[in-house]
Enzyme design. Structure first.
Site, mmCIF file in Angstrom:
data_model
loop_
_atom_site.group_PDB
_atom_site.id
_atom_site.type_symbol
_atom_site.label_atom_id
_atom_site.label_comp_id
_atom_site.label_asym_id
_atom_site.label_seq_id
_atom_site.Cartn_x
_atom_site.Cartn_y
_atom_site.Cartn_z
ATOM 1 N N LYS A 69 1.128 -3.528 6.305
ATOM 2 C CA LYS A 69 1.813 -3.361 4.876
ATOM 3 C C LYS A 69 3.211 -3.079 4.814
ATOM 4 O O LYS A 69 3.990 -3.404 4.031
ATOM 5 C CB LYS A 69 0.792 -2.168 4.290
ATOM 6 C CG LYS A 69 -0.556 -2.700 3.921
ATOM 7 C CD LYS A 69 -0.625 -3.987 2.997
ATOM 8 C CE LYS A 69 -2.169 -4.597 2.590
ATOM 9 N NZ LYS A 69 -1.950 -5.721 1.735
ATOM 10 N N TYR A 122 -3.680 -1.330 9.634
ATOM 11 C CA TYR A 122 -3.600 -1.468 8.170
ATOM 12 C C TYR A 122 -2.179 -1.331 7.701
ATOM 13 O O TYR A 122 -1.546 -2.098 7.076
ATOM 14 C CB TYR A 122 -4.697 -0.993 7.435
ATOM 15 C CG TYR A 122 -4.417 -1.196 5.838
ATOM 16 C CD1 TYR A 122 -5.041 -2.658 5.491
ATOM 17 C CD2 TYR A 122 -4.042 -0.238 5.002
ATOM 18 C CE1 TYR A 122 -4.619 -2.768 4.053
ATOM 19 C CE2 TYR A 122 -3.947 -0.423 3.720
ATOM 20 C CZ TYR A 122 -4.291 -1.630 3.222
ATOM 21 O OH TYR A 122 -4.136 -1.967 1.827
ATOM 22 N N SER A 180 0.648 -1.115 0.063
ATOM 23 C CA SER A 180 0.032 0.034 0.110
ATOM 24 C C SER A 180 1.078 1.282 0.072
ATOM 25 O O SER A 180 2.014 1.333 0.386
ATOM 26 C CB SER A 180 -0.921 -0.057 1.301
ATOM 27 O OG SER A 180 -1.320 0.967 1.407
#
Length: 273
Positions: A193, A189, A150
């Site tokens: 990543k 999150y 990401s």
């Protein structure tokens, strides 16, 4: 059963970006054995039906395997199925993942529950599946592994608060506690990543002498079901059509970014660490 077609497993291939990756490959002139890894089998069946309806003529074949990244038994069964049906795996697209930051913020999960769920899904499960898939990948003449990272994962760009696309997640909130519930919660999150980038580097190191090409692909910010934010909210934040990301991953699998193996890549650049 062996085939001359490239065998590709796309986890989370029934929805969102994973579906678009599958579709981009299915619509390619290059023939593939495309295996959709879906948590819910009926979702995978619906995806296959939609792809066949949209593209009635394809050089590729579609199949389905149940993949639950939180279950070793599910992953072992999936690899056994691929081995029995195809005898090898040419490309593994580790696309499946999730975010539970909003669930934490809204009180649906505790901080520990949400963080553990995010890491178990995005990092641990991906690592386990990759480990299980290696023997099949080593039977390929052109083995490839893609980890979907990401743009939020880069450490360098956490200091960027001038770019409208990153200011919302990099700005510091006002002093005091608790902090206001503003912006898009991404702490868990984006942490996973960043870890996934290192996992990619480790697999690049481990499999380098085996000729396996490995990337972390940062596809961009797209309208998907990730995190449960809703499509309209994501569009307002600048999210784009996920088909763009599907075409990007297709290009990587077809050799257009081979010189950047071992790196985190964006559509036209290298993503900084």
């Amino acid at each position: 059963m062996t085939s001359d077609k490239k065998v590709v497993l796309i986890t989370g291939g029934s929805t969102g970006l994973g579906f678009e990756i599958t579709k981009a490959l299915y619509q390619s002139e290059i023939p593939y054995e495309l295996i959709i890894g879906a948590l819910v089998v009926s979702d995978g069946e619906d995806a296959i039906a939609a792809l066949r309806k949209e593209t009635p003529q394809s050089a590729s074949s579609l199949s389905l395997v149940q993949v639950d990244l939180t279950s070793d038994a599910s992953l072992e069964k999936a690899i056994e199925y691929i081995s029995s049906q195809h005898g090898r795996l040419d490309s593994l697209v580790n696309n499946s993942g999730g975010s539970f930051d909003l669930d934490i913020q809204e009180g649906r999960m505790s901080l520990r529950e949400g963080f553990n769920a995010t890491w178990n899904l995005n990092v641990t499960g991906t690592h386990v599946l990759t480990s299980l898939a290696v023997p099949l990948l080593l039977k390929s003449t052109d083995p490839r592994i893609v980890f979907m990272t990401s743009g939020t994962s880069t450490l360098t760009e956490t200091e960027n608060t001038t770019n409208p696309n990153s200011a919302g997640i990099n700005d510091s909130p006002p002093a005091g506690w608790p902090k206001p519930k503003i912006g898009m919660p991404v702490t868990g999150y984006r942490s996973t990543k960043t870890a996934l980038n290192m996992l990619m580097r480790e697999w690049h190191r481990i499999l380098k002498n085996d000729g396996v090409k490995v990337w972390a692909v940062s596809p961009g910010f797209f309208v998907t079901g990730l995190g449960g934010f809703g499509s309209e909210t994501l569009k307002k934040l600048g999210a784009r059509d996920p088909s763009i990301g599907g075409q990007f991953v297709r290009d990587v699998l077809q050799g257009k970014r081979d010189e950047d193996a071992g790196k985190a890549i964006r559509s036209s650049t290298i993503q900084p660490w």
